[in-house]
Design a protein around this motif. Structure first.
Motif, short mmCIF file in Angstrom:
data_model
loop_
_atom_site.label_atom_id
_atom_site.label_comp_id
_atom_site.label_asym_id
_atom_site.label_seq_id
_atom_site.Cartn_x
_atom_site.Cartn_y
_atom_site.Cartn_z
N GLU A 56 0.83 -1.21 0.00
CA GLU A 56 0.00 0.00 0.00
C GLU A 56 0.86 1.26 0.00
OE1 GLU A 56 -4.00 0.96 2.16
OE2 GLU A 56 -2.38 1.62 3.49
N GLU A 113 2.14 1.79 -3.45
CA GLU A 113 1.05 2.29 -4.29
C GLU A 113 0.88 3.80 -4.11
OE1 GLU A 113 -1.62 -1.83 -4.13
OE2 GLU A 113 -2.10 -0.15 -2.82
N LYS A 114 0.94 4.26 -2.86
CA LYS A 114 0.81 5.70 -2.59
C LYS A 114 2.01 6.47 -3.13
CE LYS A 114 -1.86 5.09 1.70
NZ LYS A 114 -1.75 5.15 3.20
N ASP A 136 1.58 6.84 -6.92
CA ASP A 136 0.25 7.24 -7.38
C ASP A 136 0.34 8.29 -8.48
OD1 ASP A 136 -2.62 7.40 -7.31
OD2 ASP A 136 -2.41 9.29 -6.21
N VAL A 189 3.03 -2.96 -8.19
CA VAL A 189 2.35 -1.71 -8.56
C VAL A 189 2.18 -1.64 -10.07
CG1 VAL A 189 2.49 0.81 -8.59
CG2 VAL A 189 3.08 -0.43 -6.51
N LYS A 242 -0.73 -3.65 -11.09
CA LYS A 242 -2.00 -2.98 -10.79
C LYS A 242 -2.28 -1.87 -11.82
CE LYS A 242 -2.33 -3.97 -5.85
NZ LYS A 242 -3.75 -4.27 -5.74
N GLN A 243 -1.23 -1.27 -12.37
CA GLN A 243 -1.40 -0.25 -13.41
C GLN A 243 -1.64 -0.87 -14.78
OE1 GLN A 243 1.86 2.52 -13.59
NE2 GLN A 243 1.48 3.37 -11.55
N TYR A 259 0.10 -8.22 0.70
CA TYR A 259 0.39 -7.16 1.68
C TYR A 259 1.15 -7.65 2.91
CZ TYR A 259 -2.50 -4.29 -1.31
OH TYR A 259 -3.00 -3.62 -2.42
#
Length: 550
Positions: A140, A143-144, A147, A174, A177-178, A530
């Motif tokens: 997470e 990811e931030k 972003d 990441v 996820k993109q 995670y």
């Protein structure tokens, strides 16, 4: 009929390479001229005599004059400012700001707990969360951090070593996820554990399992992430610890040879991984020595790869390197003087042919850089690129009696060190015996004595001092950040599927016991659900043990 490259003389080969390169990346201008309208040629060579084989042509073995046939005439170096502090959200804002200001690549600084594999809620992390870089505990946070930054368009360098495999897997997750395929992801991971034992100290595991993780990364990326640089063999921290320029190059190249040896021993062929090796050097104050250092390093590595390792692919011979200006040269006294130091150091890196560059900020001897300081550091690179004219011709200092002599002398002295390290049994053995550490400590001691005796002058420190220093505005990390990061980590651990986490960590543990297993797929599975940096590192600590130092 088109001539085969082996039938061409050196100049014709280079011209052919230039034609091929400019068809892909045209030169920045049709004609380069000085301010007096004097034409600037692509390359200057001795007139009326054959080119020295030790110099050769740009983009040709032994690459003394650069690894690309046109160097900066077509494209400038990557301006990659190092950034990271506090939370992932705060660092993301700084990344976006630097990209808006013209930065062309990202470079991530991680906080100390992340670097040594502890979560923010670990007792060992107390007081250090987010202080010297960004805190990354789970996917997470990554990811931030990224972003709004498309991983198929932006190249990212990550300064991480002992837990490099984990942070790389988070970066790849990441990308997934993109919707970015692994094969399109570009960047560099430092992943250089030997220099941690020598100079920096952020190691976790003993040398043998650490080398295993590094070769696991080589194997995995060779198969799945072919555009990613799997290691950045770092002389930067060796220089920061007190080495001189010769020691920086010698110990870095010795470490590089150890990684090549380990990869070959694991079953990889040299040309399968060597083109993705990258290096990371320091740019220090002695201007001409630094230029010569970069030129000599390229030549030494090219000969080692071609002659010692018998690499056949010319890409395996090329020493590609990132440069950062010297952090240890910055002074807390009269910090604006650091702007001048950084400009000179950056210029030496450009004249030495660097592929990417980070310029330190004026206030880094006092704190993390402010936004204004970071902008000035970036502008320094842009002024060199766009205003100075030094990038309009290739290797403009070539032929200088002084620079060529320094290049030759550095090469000789580096080879003397490499011979000594070979006698000891290679870089890993030299590290375990403390040889390189002793050499660096002795040099650092001599430097300090010279400063104290004013035989070496540091402007503003031991000469030209001020009675009263002006207090600059400094960057301050909010002390509440640590509590917020711990709260965020607690929330993640509560809401994730902990059965999947336990299963992924158990699979990692089981395969860690098998020396032949590649651990990257299991680490990737763990970060996808995670599992945290600390949880993964703790599994490996229990299986591999922790290194206690020499």
């Amino acid at each position: 009929m088109e001539l085969d490259s082996k039938d061409l003389n050196a100049k014709e080969r280079w011209e052919k390479a230039v034609s091929k390169a400019t068809s892909r990346f045209p030169e920045r201008k049709e004609t380069f001229t000085t301010s007096s309208n004097i034409k600037v040629d692509r390359l200057y060579q001795p007139k009326g005599e054959e080119v020295n084989k030790e110099l050769g042509y740009p983009g040709e073995f032994p690459y003394t004059r650069g690894i690309q046939p046109t160097m900066y005439r077509s494209r400038f170096w990557t301006m990659r400012q190092y950034a990271g502090f506090g939370s992932a959200e705060e660092t993301n804002k700084r990344f976006r700001y630097l990209l808006e200001q013209g930065q062309t690549g990202l470079s991530v600084a991680f906080d100390l707990p992340t670097q040594i594999g502890y979560d923010s809620d670990d007792v060992m992390s107390e007081g250090e969360v987010g202080k010297v870089g960004v805190a990354i505990d789970t996917l997470e946070d990554m990811e931030k951090l990224l972003d709004g930054i498309p991983l198929d368009k932006v190249s990212t360098s990550m300064t991480i070593n002992a837990p490099a495999s984990i942070l790389l897997c988070m970066y790849l997750a990441v990308g997934e996820k993109q919707g970015v395929p692994f094969e399109k992801i570009t960047g560099t991971i430092q992943n250089d554990i030997l220099k941690e034992y020598i100079a920096r100290g952020t190691y976790i595991f003993p040398p043998k399992p650490s080398m295993r993780l590094i070769t696991n990364i080589f194997e995995f990326c060779n198969q799945y992430v072919p555009k990613f640089n799997t290691i950045s063999i770092s002389g930067y921290h060796i220089r920061e610890a007190g080495s001189n320029a010769v020691q920086e190059v010698a110990f870095t190249i010795a470490n590089g040879m150890a990684y090549v040896d380990a990869a070959i021993e694991s079953g990889l062929k040299v040309d399968d991984f060597a083109p993705r090796l990258a290096f990371f050097f320091n740019a220090h104050n002695n201007f001409f020595e630094e230029v010569a250092k970069f030129r000599a390093a390229r030549r030494i590595w090219a000969k080692i790869m071609k002659e010692h390792y018998q690499a056949k692919d010319p890409k395996s011979w090329k020493l590609r390197f990132h440069t950062q200006t010297g952090g240890s040269t910055l002074t807390a006294q009269q910090p604006d003087n650091n702007i001048v130091r950084v400009a000179m150091q950056a210029l030496s890196a450009v004249l030495g042919g660097t592929q990417s560059l980070h310029t330190n900020s004026r206030d880094e001897a006092l704190s993390l850089p402010t936004e204004d300081s970071a902008r000035i550091a970036l502008r320094t690179q842009q002024i060199i690129a766009y205003e100075s004219g030094v990038a309009d011709t290739i290797d403009p200092l070539a032929g200088s009696y002084y620079v060529e002599n320094l290049t030759d002398e550095i090469e000789k002295k580096v080879n003397n060190y490499l011979d000594r390290i070979k006698e000891i049994g290679g870089a890993v053995q030299a590290v375990e015996e403390g040889y390189m550490q002793r050499e660096i400590h002795h040099n650092a001691y001599e430097i300090q004595k010279n400063i104290e005796k004013e035989e070496e002058i540091i402007v503003g420190l031991n000469k030209f001092t001020l009675d009263e220093e002006v207090e600059p505005d400094l960057m301050k990390v909010d002390e509440a950040l640590e509590k917020g990061q711990i709260k965020s980590l607690t929330r993640i651990k509560e809401k994730r599927d902990n059965e999947k986490v336990a299963s992924a960590l158990a699979a990692l543990r089981e395969n860690a016991k098998n020396e032949r297993a590649n651990l990257l797929p299991f680490i990737l599975d763990a970060v996808r659900v995670y599992a945290s940096v600390g949880e993964i590192c703790n599994v490996l600590r229990e299986e591999f043990g922790e290194y206690q130092g020499v």
